[in-house]
Design a protein around this motif. Structure first.
Motif: not given
Length: 252
Positions: A135-143, A153-161, A221-226
């Motif tokens: 998931i791209n956290l930037s809202d430059n091109l989406k709300p 939804l990704a968290a509720e579906a238990d995906f690693a993100i 310059r950081t990617v975050v893995l949850v």
């Protein structure tokens, strides 16, 4: 005569992670097009023309590359990571779809690269070893409302993100909000990996539980893995723990 365009992924940073295929097509190009700092990572050969541009100019950059190719040039459009992951490949095809009819006849190739989430995951073990999403956290091109809905939804579906573009000077608050949302769904002990400048000299890897995840640990310059609820830490005496998500869930 119609030229061609190759959209090239430069990987996460270190030259050793640029694929041989990417190196070959870069050497063959007459013109290199890209964001200035990414072009600086390419060792151009004599006679090549570099066309650098600023950030957030992806469509203009793509149109310029297409105009060069339509004039018969062999163009390499450079991206960091993989060009198809939040990068220039989609911008190029968007420009083709809405641009000159003749642009659809240009030979276009996409050369993959190692994207940040894969480089970061490899550093710590296998946190993306089961189902995951990016998931791209930037809202430059989406709300922002869409970003938070997808996160929930990704968290509720238990995906690693994998969280791309976690924050910037213009967006210093969004990663904090993302962590607050995730803390409402995921266990407090869920591993979170902050991977800064993976493969570069100033690389930094931090692994913390979700309860202690702070936005100040990240930058652009950081990617975050949850991790998912199944993601585990394997302690190592005197070393950083391994992080992995088991392939099997439940009793199957």
């Amino acid at each position: 005569m119609t030229g061609r365009i190759v959209v090239v992924g430069l990987g996460p940073g270190a030259a050793r992670l640029v694929t041989p295929e990417a190196t070959a097509v870069l050497a063959d190009a007459t013109d290199l097009v890209g964001y200035g700092p990414y072009l600086a990572r390419v060792s151009g050969r004599p006679g090549q023309v570099c066309h650098g541009s600023d950030n957030r100019e992806e469509l203009d950059r793509a149109r310029h590359a297409l105009a060069l190719a339509a004039a018969g040039r062999r163009v390499a459009v450079v991206s960091s990571g993989d060009p198809g992951v939040f990068a220039m490949a989609a911008a190029l095809f968007e420009a083709i779809e809405g641009g000159e009819p003749a642009w659809r006849e240009i030979d276009v190739e996409v050369v993959p690269g190692i994207t940040a989430m894969l480089a970061a995951a490899a550093r710590v073990g296998a946190p993306l070893g089961h189902d995951f999403c990016a998931i791209n956290l930037s809202d430059n091109l989406k709300p922002w409302e869409l970003v938070t809905r997808r996160l929930l939804l990704a968290a509720e579906a238990d995906f690693a993100i994998a969280l791309y573009n976690p924050l910037s000077r213009a967006r210093p608050w969004q990663l904090h909000q993302a962590f607050e949302l995730l803390r409402g769904v995921r266990p407090a002990a869920t591993p979170v990996v902050f991977a800064h400048a993976v493969s570069e000299p100033d690389e930094r890897i931090d692994i913390v539980p979700l309860s202690d995840a702070e936005a100040e640990r990240a930058d652009m310059r950081t990617v975050v893995l949850v991790g998912s609820s199944q993601t585990r830490l394997v302690a190592r005496p005197g070393g950083r723990p391994f992080v992995y998500t088991p392939r099997r869930v439940g009793g199957r």
